[in-house]
Design an enzyme around this catalytic site. Structure first.
Site, PDB file in Angstrom:
ATOM      1  N   ASP A  43     -23.145   5.106   5.725  1.00  8.77           N
ATOM      2  CA  ASP A  43     -24.070   4.190   6.408  1.00  8.77           C
ATOM      3  C   ASP A  43     -23.410   3.586   7.649  1.00  8.77           C
ATOM      4  O   ASP A  43     -24.053   2.878   8.431  1.00  8.77           O
ATOM      5  CB  ASP A  43     -24.596   3.109   5.463  1.00  8.77           C
ATOM      6  CG  ASP A  43     -23.504   2.212   4.913  1.00  8.77           C
ATOM      7  OD1 ASP A  43     -22.318   2.493   5.140  1.00  8.77           O
ATOM      8  OD2 ASP A  43     -23.850   1.210   4.242  1.00  8.77           O
ATOM      9  N   SER A  44     -22.125   3.906   7.863  1.00  2.30           N
ATOM     10  CA  SER A  44     -21.459   3.545   9.120  1.00  2.30           C
ATOM     11  C   SER A  44     -22.179   4.182  10.307  1.00  2.30           C
ATOM     12  O   SER A  44     -21.953   3.793  11.447  1.00  2.30           O
ATOM     13  CB  SER A  44     -19.988   3.983   9.094  1.00  2.30           C
ATOM     14  OG  SER A  44     -19.879   5.339   8.737  1.00  2.30           O
ATOM     15  N   ASP A  82     -24.726   8.259   1.521  1.00  2.34           N
ATOM     16  CA  ASP A  82     -24.510   6.830   1.278  1.00  2.34           C
ATOM     17  C   ASP A  82     -25.847   6.115   1.079  1.00  2.34           C
ATOM     18  O   ASP A  82     -26.748   6.242   1.918  1.00  2.34           O
ATOM     19  CB  ASP A  82     -23.821   6.236   2.521  1.00  2.34           C
ATOM     20  CG  ASP A  82     -22.715   5.278   2.182  1.00  2.34           C
ATOM     21  OD1 ASP A  82     -22.506   4.979   0.990  1.00  2.34           O
ATOM     22  OD2 ASP A  82     -22.047   4.825   3.131  1.00  2.34           O
ATOM     23  N   LYS A 111     -23.286   7.641  -2.825  1.00  2.00           N
ATOM     24  CA  LYS A 111     -22.265   6.595  -2.915  1.00  2.00           C
ATOM     25  C   LYS A 111     -22.950   5.245  -2.812  1.00  2.00           C
ATOM     26  O   LYS A 111     -23.918   5.093  -2.063  1.00  2.00           O
ATOM     27  CB  LYS A 111     -21.239   6.752  -1.779  1.00  2.00           C
ATOM     28  CG  LYS A 111     -20.203   5.629  -1.740  1.00  2.00           C
ATOM     29  CD  LYS A 111     -19.036   5.936  -0.815  1.00  2.00           C
ATOM     30  CE  LYS A 111     -19.266   5.588   0.629  1.00  2.00           C
ATOM     31  NZ  LYS A 111     -19.616   4.181   0.902  1.00  2.00           N
ATOM     32  N   GLU A 113     -22.049   0.743  -2.982  1.00  2.00           N
ATOM     33  CA  GLU A 113     -20.991  -0.261  -2.857  1.00  2.00           C
ATOM     34  C   GLU A 113     -21.079  -1.312  -3.963  1.00  2.00           C
ATOM     35  O   GLU A 113     -22.163  -1.779  -4.315  1.00  2.00           O
ATOM     36  CB  GLU A 113     -21.090  -0.958  -1.488  1.00  2.00           C
ATOM     37  CG  GLU A 113     -20.804  -0.022  -0.332  1.00  2.00           C
ATOM     38  CD  GLU A 113     -20.793  -0.717   1.024  1.00  2.00           C
ATOM     39  OE1 GLU A 113     -20.816  -1.969   1.080  1.00  2.00           O
ATOM     40  OE2 GLU A 113     -20.760   0.002   2.036  1.00  2.00           O
ATOM     41  N   GLU A 180     -11.519   0.690   0.039  1.00  2.76           N
ATOM     42  CA  GLU A 180     -11.431   0.413   1.481  1.00  2.76           C
ATOM     43  C   GLU A 180     -10.667  -0.890   1.733  1.00  2.76           C
ATOM     44  O   GLU A 180     -10.980  -1.946   1.148  1.00  2.76           O
ATOM     45  CB  GLU A 180     -12.848   0.314   2.075  1.00  2.76           C
ATOM     46  CG  GLU A 180     -12.831   0.011   3.564  1.00  2.76           C
ATOM     47  CD  GLU A 180     -14.170   0.239   4.267  1.00  2.76           C
ATOM     48  OE1 GLU A 180     -15.121   0.762   3.641  1.00  2.76           O
ATOM     49  OE2 GLU A 180     -14.258  -0.110   5.455  1.00  2.76           O
TER      50      GLU A 180
END
Ligand code: KIV
Length: 279
Positions: A43-44, A82, A111, A113, A180
């Site tokens: 999602d970056s 993501d 993925k 978070e 991270e």
């Protein structure tokens, strides 16, 4: 192509996993021919591809569109899609719809978070045939709660909490875990405690693998370079030189050269304009 079972095999063999972010077809086609093990449509992309200041603006529609493009370009790579901000924190029906969108766009896994409040949904996905990668430490979707992009796990308590969350994610069924921006010693400890592989970014050299953002690795991002990034190419400088050469050659009339032109023997007759035929 790397498959889900290979992640654990690589950890057990001490064979490092290499992951890179990828967001578009052209880059995916290049990456498909490299030795990188797997690709993350992170999602970056909200920042790297769309210019937003954080990842919160990524939507499931954006993620699915970029995942589909990567999947068309990188046919031989394991692809992680993501889940964007809040897309897995709603009703089960909506959460599943978000996961379906990424998997049907070509992701082989998703993925998400954080651990707190996610374990049940992760188990549900794993039981439904969806491999899940976790993400702990600096979780950018929590930027407003973390108060900035800061290293996490620097105190005993916070390091302990990340370890407990990692164990929770493993128990819920995650097949691997991104760590991270945590101290290298903390990442090493977590890596040793877990059976599933850890993939680090700003988490030292003792994780089971590494992930970097495409633009960071290739030196295309001129805005900001975090401490943990190594630029393996000065991409921005090379791009700039190439584009300046193009502009200069066009202005000088040396591009296109005859070899770049199509040739034929056809004769173009002059076209009679209205004014010419009236005179
Ligand atoms: O979105 C992303 O690119 C990521 C990586 C930094 C792990 O989550």
């Amino acid at each position: 192509m790397m498959t889900i079972g290979d992640f654990k095999k690589k950890k057990d063999a001490g064979d490092k996993i290499t992951m890179m972010t990828c967001y578009d077809y052209t880059s995916a086609a290049i990456l498909n021919k490299t030795s990188a093990d797997c690709l993350l449509v992170g999602d970056s992309l909200a920042m790297t591809m769309h210019g937003f200041r954080d990842t919160l603006s990524a939507t499931i529609e954006m993620m699915a569109m970029h995942t589909a493009a990567v999947s068309r370009g990188a046919k031989d790579k394991f692809i992680v899609g993501d889940l964007p901000f809040l897309s897995y924190r709603s009703s089960l029906t909506e959460n599943v719809a978000a996961v379906r969108a990424l998997m049907q766009a070509g992701a082989h896994s998703v993925k998400l978070e954080g651990a707190s409040g996610n374990a049940e949904f992760i188990s549900h996905l794993v039981q439904s045939g969806v491999p899940v990668m976790g993400h702990l430490g600096l979780t950018p979707q929590f930027i407003n709660q973390l108060g900035g992009y800061k290293v996490q796990g620097k105190t005993d308590d916070s390091a302990q909490r990340i370890l407990e969350e990692a164990l929770l994610l493993e128990k819920a069924g995650c097949f691997s875990l991104v760590l991270e921006c945590v101290p290298a010693t903390v990442a090493e400890k977590i890596t040793k405690k877990l059976n599933i592989p850890t993939i680090g970014i700003g988490a030292g050299a003792e994780t089971d693998g590494q992930v970097l953002v495409f633009q960071d690795l290739l030196g295309l991002n001129t805005d900001f370079r975090p401490k943990f990034v190594k630029q393996f190419l000065n991409g921005a400088e090379l791009f700039t030189q190439a584009i300046d050469s193009y502009a200069q050659e066009v202005k000088a009339g040396t591009f296109p050269a005859p070899k770049h032109c199509f040739h034929s023997t056809a004769i173009v007759k002059s076209i009679k304009t209205k004014e010419a035929s009236n005179s």
